[in-house]
Design a protein around this motif. Structure first.
Motif, PDB file in Angstrom:
ATOM      1  N   LYS B  55       0.686  -1.254   0.014  1.00  2.72           N
ATOM      2  CA  LYS B  55      -0.080  -0.058  -0.054  1.00  2.72           C
ATOM      3  C   LYS B  55       0.713   1.290   0.070  1.00  2.72           C
ATOM      4  N   VAL B  56       2.027   1.252  -1.021  1.00  2.00           N
ATOM      5  CA  VAL B  56       2.707   2.427  -1.004  1.00  2.00           C
ATOM      6  C   VAL B  56       2.062   3.659  -1.771  1.00  2.00           C
ATOM      7  N   ASP B  57       2.084   4.933  -1.128  1.00  2.00           N
ATOM      8  CA  ASP B  57       1.378   5.874  -1.893  1.00  2.00           C
ATOM      9  C   ASP B  57       2.337   6.250  -3.326  1.00  2.00           C
ATOM     10  N   SER B  58       1.608   6.246  -4.189  1.00  4.16           N
ATOM     11  CA  SER B  58       2.595   6.379  -5.761  1.00  4.16           C
ATOM     12  C   SER B  58       2.590   7.894  -6.219  1.00  4.16           C
ATOM     13  N   THR B  59       2.139   8.710  -5.315  1.00  4.96           N
ATOM     14  CA  THR B  59       2.126  10.070  -5.916  1.00  4.96           C
ATOM     15  C   THR B  59       3.625  10.378  -6.498  1.00  4.96           C
ATOM     16  N   HIS B  60       4.698  10.164  -5.600  1.00  4.05           N
ATOM     17  CA  HIS B  60       5.916  10.632  -6.106  1.00  4.05           C
ATOM     18  C   HIS B  60       6.818   9.323  -6.606  1.00  4.05           C
ATOM     19  N   LEU B  61       5.949   8.460  -7.237  1.00  3.27           N
ATOM     20  CA  LEU B  61       6.679   7.219  -7.747  1.00  3.27           C
ATOM     21  C   LEU B  61       6.291   6.980  -9.192  1.00  3.27           C
ATOM     22  N   THR B  62       7.496   6.751 -10.028  1.00  7.49           N
ATOM     23  CA  THR B  62       7.527   6.432 -11.454  1.00  7.49           C
ATOM     24  C   THR B  62       8.417   5.153 -11.525  1.00  7.49           C
ATOM     25  N   VAL B  63       7.491   3.969 -12.168  1.00  7.94           N
ATOM     26  CA  VAL B  63       8.103   2.785 -12.142  1.00  7.94           C
ATOM     27  C   VAL B  63       8.771   2.732 -13.620  1.00  7.94           C
ATOM     28  N   VAL B  64      10.147   2.251 -13.814  1.00  6.90           N
ATOM     29  CA  VAL B  64      10.749   2.282 -15.111  1.00  6.90           C
ATOM     30  C   VAL B  64      11.140   0.772 -15.189  1.00  6.90           C
ATOM     31  N   HIS B  65      10.584   0.105 -16.242  1.00  8.39           N
ATOM     32  CA  HIS B  65      10.851  -1.103 -16.443  1.00  8.39           C
ATOM     33  C   HIS B  65      12.424  -1.404 -17.014  1.00  8.39           C
ATOM     34  N   ALA B  66      12.936  -2.383 -16.271  1.00  3.90           N
ATOM     35  CA  ALA B  66      14.180  -2.935 -16.864  1.00  3.90           C
ATOM     36  C   ALA B  66      14.292  -4.250 -16.969  1.00  3.90           C
ATOM     37  N   PRO B  67      14.309  -5.087 -18.021  1.00  2.00           N
ATOM     38  CA  PRO B  67      14.103  -6.327 -18.118  1.00  2.00           C
ATOM     39  C   PRO B  67      15.283  -7.096 -17.869  1.00  2.00           C
ATOM     40  N   GLN B  68      16.435  -6.326 -17.520  1.00  2.00           N
ATOM     41  CA  GLN B  68      17.613  -7.388 -17.416  1.00  2.00           C
ATOM     42  C   GLN B  68      18.266  -6.897 -15.987  1.00  2.00           C
ATOM     43  N   GLU B  69      18.930  -7.902 -15.451  1.00  2.00           N
ATOM     44  CA  GLU B  69      19.412  -7.662 -14.169  1.00  2.00           C
ATOM     45  C   GLU B  69      21.100  -7.999 -14.229  1.00  2.00           C
ATOM     46  N   ILE B  70      21.878  -7.236 -13.391  1.00  2.00           N
ATOM     47  CA  ILE B  70      23.205  -7.797 -13.169  1.00  2.00           C
ATOM     48  C   ILE B  70      23.412  -8.213 -11.851  1.00  2.00           C
ATOM     49  N   ASP B  71      23.775  -9.429 -11.861  1.00  2.00           N
ATOM     50  CA  ASP B  71      24.018 -10.102 -10.303  1.00  2.00           C
ATOM     51  C   ASP B  71      25.251  -9.556  -9.636  1.00  2.00           C
ATOM     52  N   MET B  72      25.293 -10.037  -8.490  1.00  2.00           N
ATOM     53  CA  MET B  72      26.573  -9.429  -7.481  1.00  2.00           C
ATOM     54  C   MET B  72      27.850 -10.023  -7.933  1.00  2.00           C
ATOM     55  N   HIS B  73      27.839 -11.092  -8.812  1.00  2.00           N
ATOM     56  CA  HIS B  73      29.238 -11.653  -9.004  1.00  2.00           C
ATOM     57  C   HIS B  73      29.558 -11.337 -10.432  1.00  2.00           C
ATOM     58  N   GLU B  74      28.758 -10.767 -11.257  1.00  2.00           N
ATOM     59  CA  GLU B  74      29.031 -10.596 -12.477  1.00  2.00           C
ATOM     60  C   GLU B  74      30.424  -9.692 -12.866  1.00  2.00           C
ATOM     61  N   SER B  75      31.007  -9.592 -13.860  1.00  2.00           N
ATOM     62  CA  SER B  75      32.321  -9.042 -14.293  1.00  2.00           C
ATOM     63  C   SER B  75      31.526  -7.642 -14.722  1.00  2.00           C
ATOM     64  N   PRO B  76      32.075  -6.444 -13.973  1.00  2.00           N
ATOM     65  CA  PRO B  76      31.375  -5.104 -14.101  1.00  2.00           C
ATOM     66  C   PRO B  76      31.344  -4.798 -15.822  1.00  2.00           C
ATOM     67  N   ILE B  77      32.375  -4.711 -16.098  1.00  2.32           N
ATOM     68  CA  ILE B  77      32.343  -3.858 -17.446  1.00  2.32           C
ATOM     69  C   ILE B  77      31.682  -4.844 -18.666  1.00  2.32           C
ATOM     70  N   LYS B  78      31.966  -6.007 -18.705  1.00  2.00           N
ATOM     71  CA  LYS B  78      31.063  -7.122 -19.496  1.00  2.00           C
ATOM     72  C   LYS B  78      29.514  -7.090 -19.135  1.00  2.00           C
ATOM     73  N   ALA B  79      29.224  -7.035 -17.982  1.00  2.00           N
ATOM     74  CA  ALA B  79      27.858  -6.757 -17.664  1.00  2.00           C
ATOM     75  C   ALA B  79      27.186  -5.554 -18.043  1.00  2.00           C
ATOM     76  N   LEU B  80      28.041  -4.323 -17.921  1.00  2.00           N
ATOM     77  CA  LEU B  80      27.245  -3.093 -18.528  1.00  2.00           C
ATOM     78  C   LEU B  80      27.206  -3.100 -19.832  1.00  2.00           C
ATOM     79  N   LYS B  81      28.402  -3.787 -20.530  1.00  2.68           N
ATOM     80  CA  LYS B  81      28.245  -3.747 -22.209  1.00  2.68           C
ATOM     81  C   LYS B  81      27.117  -4.821 -22.666  1.00  2.68           C
TER      82      LYS B  81
END
Lengths: 316, 316
Positions: B55-81
């Motif tokens: 029951k979060v008040d959504s007045t100040h919220l905008t949801v932006v869809h991101a279909p991908q996820e970078i997990d905690m152990h992925e190589s940063p440069i590769k994952a961002l690319k």
């Protein structure tokens, strides 16, 4: 067990010779079996008066007069050269000559280190002698932190040798079989760390003389992750002093909990010098009776266990 | 105060998106005046469901869809690319494009750092961006520790710049006028230390942009000796994690004392990235609602105070 003779600098530390005398009394009163013979080095008149005032049993005591004193802020090399009759100089003369089996001082740390390296021999094969200290673990055990300040810039091989010396100390002084050695680092995985930690890791991993368990992080230092925690002396000195400050913090905040009593570093006595040929213990400048008592116990144990011979064997 | 738009990676951290949603709810319910507009970046379906469930008040919220996820152990440069549609990638795209004024994530730290440096600009003149964190002082105040892990090998000039960035942060975020800068070292006197500390001292001493108070030791870190405590990221990371472990130690030992609550790092939110052109906060992987709430507050304050413009001025 053969009789042990231990030299004690009575003039070193902020509260010497009084606290040293009280520490000796504490030591003697708690020993049921044969205590060490103690050589009390310093101002004869002051020491004898204090021994009388505190009614210390003199059976195991020999007072050795030292007419000179090295104060806390003197330049070590200069002071040792110019004051051959100081309590520290005489302490090392006695130790080097075999009149004593160990030497203890809460005095000028630099002079103690210089004296250790030049009056005694550095063990052949040891690149750099080191100093170690105890960190209390969460489970009530003890971990050894090495180096805690004399080698602020290290090469990887120095850390590897600290691991060997620390392992022998932990084994014989704390009774830990095959002590777990951890490399203090910023992450768990191999490859993490600054240049020195990265280069030290493979050396430790391949070292058959130690039981290397990998990297340990800041969060592991006060927990039961390793028995010997290896780092350069810059890092180790900061860790040690931060840990020491927890005792003060707990006192100021009136937190009474037995675990925080373990951060009272007087219960560990002082810091052993490792990598030189004979047992040397250096105390904190603010050492009180408890620290002196525990330094005597630790120095005697180093002598009783023939610890330095074991170190020498490890490097041959 | 102009409206602020803050991007929040909803998929970062061990307890996301649930704890992020709870953190947002906590933030919104505690804000009397105008809260930030929050851009919730991540799996739209999951986020919307959680917002309804809680029951979060959504007045100040905008949801932006991101279909991908970078997990905690992925190589940063590769994952961002390879994952331009991940919540971290989209977060930086929004921030770089000015759709948001700050970005927060408790996700992959490496990806957050790489994203900060390459999606945003490094401030001109800054040799190395840095990350800082808060250490609680004995007197209840806060000290800033910088660097805490990204620059494990430093040059003296890096430390000098950390001092400048840290001072600006302490001034505007904590309201400390002319923050006292201390160089973390093994002794108080100039000339002490390893090579980097020895070389950094004169730079800090001559730096007119900061209020340098000299060396501070391990025993000073949890006490009121300096407002900004400067060191390389190897040393700082070990100090930080050791300090964090005190909260766990106190919990395990059932020591209930308000001072030890200050070692719960969730109350400081996360770690700001300093030296890049826009506000970025990185959270601990184990962040709970409290940490998310406090990261939003800190990120908004960085934006509100126009902190990065002040940093830019300092380096021109």
């Amino acid at each position: 067990m053969p009789e042990m003779n231990i030299g004690l600098d009575m003039m070193g530390g902020d509260f010497a010779p009084l606290e040293a005398v009280k520490g000796i009394q504490m030591y003697l009163s708690e020993q049921n079996d044969s205590p060490a013979n103690l050589f009390l080095i310093g101002d004869e008149e002051k020491i004898n008066q204090l021994l009388i005032d505190h009614k210390v049993d003199s059976t195991h005591l020999t007072v050795v007069h030292a007419p000179q004193e090295i104060d806390m802020h003197e330049s070590p090399i200069k002071a040792l050269k110019e004051k051959p009759q100081s309590s520290i100089s005489i302490g090392f003369q006695y130790l080097a000559a075999g009149k004593t089996d160990a030497f203890i001082s809460a005095g000028n740390t630099g002079a103690m280190l210089v004296g250790s390296m030049f009056s005694l021999k550095v063990i052949e094969g040891v690149l750099r002698p080191t100093i170690a200290t105890v960190l209390p673990k969460e489970n009530g055990g003890t971990g050894l932190l090495v180096d805690v300040g004399i080698n602020v810039d290290c090469k990887p091989e120095n850390l590897n040798q600290f691991a060997i010396m620390g392992s022998i100390y932990a084994q014989w002084m704390f009774g830990v079989n095959t002590p777990r050695v951890g490399l203090i680092n910023v992450g768990e995985e191999e490859g993490k760390g600054n240049m020195i930690a990265q280069a030290a890791y493979p050396l430790l991993k391949e070292n058959k003389q130690i039981n290397f368990v990998g990297n340990i992080e800041g969060r592991d230092l006060l927990f039961d992750k390793a028995d010997v925690m290896v780092c350069d002396g810059f890092t180790g000195n900061i860790i040690l002093k931060m840990a020491e400050s927890l005792f003060e913090l707990a006192q100021l905040k009136k937190i009474e909990h037995s675990h925080f009593d373990l951060f009272n570093f007087e219960i560990y006595g002082g810091t052993p010098v490792l990598g030189v040929s004979k047992p040397v213990m250096i105390g904190h400048g603010i050492s009180h009776a408890l620290a002196f008592k525990n330094m005597i116990i630790a120095a005697k144990k180093m002598a009783d266990t023939n610890l330095l011979a074991k170190m020498q064997q490890a490097f041959t």
